[in-house]
Design an enzyme around this catalytic site. Structure first.
Site, PDB file in Angstrom:
ATOM      1  CG  ASP A  45      -1.845   1.177   1.271  1.00  0.00           C
ATOM      2  OD1 ASP A  45      -1.683   2.104   0.440  1.00  0.00           O
ATOM      3  OD2 ASP A  45      -2.750   1.177   2.126  1.00  0.00           O
ATOM      4  CB  SER A  64      -1.653  12.332 -15.861  1.00  0.00           C
ATOM      5  OG  SER A  64      -2.818  12.552 -16.626  1.00  0.00           O
ATOM      6  CE1 TYR A  90      -4.911  10.970 -11.717  1.00  0.00           C
ATOM      7  CE2 TYR A  90      -5.362  12.342 -13.624  1.00  0.00           C
ATOM      8  CZ  TYR A  90      -4.789  11.220 -13.067  1.00  0.00           C
ATOM      9  OH  TYR A  90      -4.082  10.342 -13.859  1.00  0.00           O
ATOM     10  CE  LYS A 118      -1.320  10.745 -11.883  1.00  0.00           C
ATOM     11  NZ  LYS A 118      -0.454   9.569 -11.781  1.00  0.00           N
TER      12      LYS A 118
HETATM   13  N1  NAP Z   1      -5.952   5.318 -17.589  1.00  0.00           N
HETATM   14  C1  NAP Z   1      -5.747   6.567 -17.884  1.00  0.00           C
HETATM   15  O1  NAP Z   1      -6.448   7.151 -18.718  1.00  0.00           O
HETATM   16  C2  NAP Z   1      -4.582   7.301 -17.241  1.00  0.00           C
HETATM   17  C3  NAP Z   1      -4.161   8.486 -17.840  1.00  0.00           C
HETATM   18  C4  NAP Z   1      -3.073   9.156 -17.291  1.00  0.00           C
HETATM   19  C5  NAP Z   1      -2.425   8.653 -16.184  1.00  0.00           C
HETATM   20  N2  NAP Z   1      -2.878   7.508 -15.602  1.00  0.00           N
HETATM   21  C6  NAP Z   1      -2.150   7.032 -14.430  1.00  0.00           C
HETATM   22  O2  NAP Z   1      -1.735   5.711 -14.627  1.00  0.00           O
HETATM   23  C7  NAP Z   1      -1.538   5.074 -13.368  1.00  0.00           C
HETATM   24  C8  NAP Z   1      -2.158   3.695 -13.408  1.00  0.00           C
HETATM   25  O3  NAP Z   1      -3.543   3.837 -13.581  1.00  0.00           O
HETATM   26  P1  NAP Z   1      -4.417   2.849 -14.490  1.00  0.00           P
HETATM   27  O4  NAP Z   1      -4.976   3.667 -15.571  1.00  0.00           O
HETATM   28  O5  NAP Z   1      -3.678   1.629 -14.826  1.00  0.00           O
HETATM   29  O6  NAP Z   1      -5.600   2.566 -13.448  1.00  0.00           O
HETATM   30  P2  NAP Z   1      -6.109   1.218 -12.756  1.00  0.00           P
HETATM   31  O7  NAP Z   1      -6.393   0.208 -13.787  1.00  0.00           O
HETATM   32  O8  NAP Z   1      -7.207   1.668 -11.851  1.00  0.00           O
HETATM   33  O9  NAP Z   1      -4.863   0.725 -11.891  1.00  0.00           O
HETATM   34  C9  NAP Z   1      -4.467   1.413 -10.743  1.00  0.00           C
HETATM   35  C10 NAP Z   1      -3.472   0.565  -9.961  1.00  0.00           C
HETATM   36  O10 NAP Z   1      -3.024   1.365  -8.840  1.00  0.00           O
HETATM   37  C11 NAP Z   1      -3.099   0.562  -7.662  1.00  0.00           C
HETATM   38  N3  NAP Z   1      -3.320   1.404  -6.485  1.00  0.00           N
HETATM   39  C12 NAP Z   1      -4.246   2.368  -6.310  1.00  0.00           C
HETATM   40  N4  NAP Z   1      -4.104   2.915  -5.095  1.00  0.00           N
HETATM   41  C13 NAP Z   1      -3.046   2.283  -4.491  1.00  0.00           C
HETATM   42  C14 NAP Z   1      -2.408   2.393  -3.226  1.00  0.00           C
HETATM   43  N5  NAP Z   1      -2.781   3.256  -2.288  1.00  0.00           N
HETATM   44  N6  NAP Z   1      -1.340   1.583  -2.953  1.00  0.00           N
HETATM   45  C15 NAP Z   1      -0.951   0.694  -3.860  1.00  0.00           C
HETATM   46  N7  NAP Z   1      -1.520   0.521  -5.077  1.00  0.00           N
HETATM   47  C16 NAP Z   1      -2.567   1.312  -5.368  1.00  0.00           C
HETATM   48  C17 NAP Z   1      -4.218  -0.425  -7.912  1.00  0.00           C
HETATM   49  O11 NAP Z   1      -3.916  -1.603  -7.173  1.00  0.00           O
HETATM   50  P3  NAP Z   1      -4.816  -2.235  -6.013  1.00  0.00           P
HETATM   51  O12 NAP Z   1      -6.151  -1.549  -6.043  1.00  0.00           O
HETATM   52  O13 NAP Z   1      -4.870  -3.686  -6.376  1.00  0.00           O
HETATM   53  O14 NAP Z   1      -4.057  -1.968  -4.773  1.00  0.00           O
HETATM   54  C18 NAP Z   1      -4.081  -0.705  -9.406  1.00  0.00           C
HETATM   55  O15 NAP Z   1      -3.197  -1.780  -9.639  1.00  0.00           O
HETATM   56  C19 NAP Z   1      -2.129   6.018 -12.320  1.00  0.00           C
HETATM   57  O16 NAP Z   1      -1.087   6.710 -11.688  1.00  0.00           O
HETATM   58  C20 NAP Z   1      -2.967   6.975 -13.160  1.00  0.00           C
HETATM   59  O17 NAP Z   1      -3.084   8.231 -12.558  1.00  0.00           O
HETATM   60  C21 NAP Z   1      -3.933   6.813 -16.102  1.00  0.00           C
END
Ligand code: NAP
Length: 300
Positions: free
Chosen positions: A81, A160, A173, A177
């Site tokens: 975490d 992001s 958010y 970032k």
């Molecule tokens: N998808 C987009 O459009 C997008 C765009 C720009 C940036 N991002 C960034 O990309 C990154 C990954 O996001 P994603 O799109 O892959 O979303 P996702 O599918 O929701 O995955 C998020 C991951 O973060 C983990 N997580 C969340 N809170 C946590 C905590 N407190 N401690 C440990 N693990 C935690 C979750 O794991 P568990 O819940 O299993 O712990 C999950 O594996 C994020 O930083 C997000 O801001 C995403």
């Protein structure tokens, strides 16, 4: 690294050469590997011969229970975490005990908070920062002593495009970032003398669990002054995310970065219009760029 030597190691493993004289593969830690970008990276790098440890808050300490990826390799999930310093330190210790080193760290775990500033409490905004910003900070603090001691390493921070341009109704958010941008820019210079590369990835909207996992501030949608614009803007974001590219693109980008001897500070990723947005912000007059953003989110 992978230095050229380690690249060779990596390809030896990717080619299935697991003979005892093959050098050990580079060790990769990816936070938030239960879904989305992190999972795609873990699968991709696992098949390329890296020794990958992914983290999740919802997994158990079982290093033998490796998760098979489509290729010949696998990755292992460990609990972490990133909001809890002891949990982060324990996860890093586990990897060091099992592998003796960490070569690449992808600080990826995070989530999105939606809601106008007025409808989001300070506590809600703090929780957003606790994960996205301070969580990343914690992971960096835990791994940097090892990377510096090794005099090499890649620290890839998932920011992001929302950290380059403020997104309406995602102010907390975006701010978290933006904060990572400043942190990475500064950290990169601090650790350069030890051969540690700090890199920021700035993705646009991708198709991951991010949309499903987005949290709305408790009061969002209840304030009649914002409710309609909030709903319209959020619908645009969610549609762009659901129709966005596959996170596999980002996994391949990470591989390119960690095999580059001198990666840049910033890499954008995503659809061309969204990546163009980052460029337009730099070149267009502020008023025009703002009008375009409001038009994008159906606010004018
Ligand atoms: N998808 C987009 O459009 C997008 C765009 C720009 C940036 N991002 C960034 O990309 C990154 C990954 O996001 P994603 O799109 O892959 O979303 P996702 O599918 O929701 O995955 C998020 C991951 O973060 C983990 N997580 C969340 N809170 C946590 C905590 N407190 N401690 C440990 N693990 C935690 C979750 O794991 P568990 O819940 O299993 O712990 C999950 O594996 C994020 O930083 C997000 O801001 C995403």
């Amino acid at each position: 690294m992978p230095t050229p030597v380690e690249k060779k190691r990596s390809s030896a493993h990717a080619a299935g050469d697991f003979s005892s004289d093959a050098p050990p593969p580079p060790v990769v830690l990816i936070t938030g590997a239960s879904s989305g970008f992190g999972e795609a990276c873990a699968q991709h790098l696992g098949t390329k011969g890296y020794r990958v440890y992914g983290t999740s808050r919802r997994t158990t300490w079982d290093l033998d229970a490796s998760k098979d990826s489509p290729g010949t390799n696998s990755y292992q999930m460990i609990p972490m975490d990133i909001c809890d310093t002891a949990s982060v330190d324990a996860g890093v210790d586990t990897i060091l005990k099992a592998s003796g080193r960490i070569d690449v760290v992808v600080c990826n775990a995070g989530f999105g908070l939606a809601g106008s500033v007025e409808d989001s409490t300070v506590e809600e905004a703090k929780r957003q920062f606790e994960t996205n910003f301070f969580g990343t900070w914690r992971v960096c603090r835990a791994v940097l002593p090892h990377l510096r001691r090794q005099k090499s390493g890649y620290l890839v921070i998932v920011g992001s495009l929302a950290g380059v341009m403020g997104i309406p109704f995602q102010a907390a958010y975006s701010a978290s970032k933006f904060a990572l941008e400043g942190m990475a820019e500064a950290l990169r210079m601090e650790v350069k003398p030890w051969g540690v590369h700090v890199v920021l990835i700035e993705p646009g909207d991708f198709r991951t669990g991010f949309t499903r996992n987005r949290i709305k501030s408790d009061a969002s949608g209840t304030n009649p002054d914002y409710a309609a614009t909030f709903a319209r803007a959020l619908a645009v974001m969610e549609k762009d995310e659901r129709q966005g590219p596959s996170p596999e693109i980002l996994a391949r980008l990470v591989e390119r970065i960690i095999t580059h001897p001198a990666p840049r500070l910033r890499y954008t990723a995503g659809t061309i219009p969204q990546r163009l947005g980052a460029l337009l912000k730099r070149v267009l007059p502020g008023g025009l760029f703002e009008w375009l953003m409001m038009a994008t989110y159906k606010m004018n």
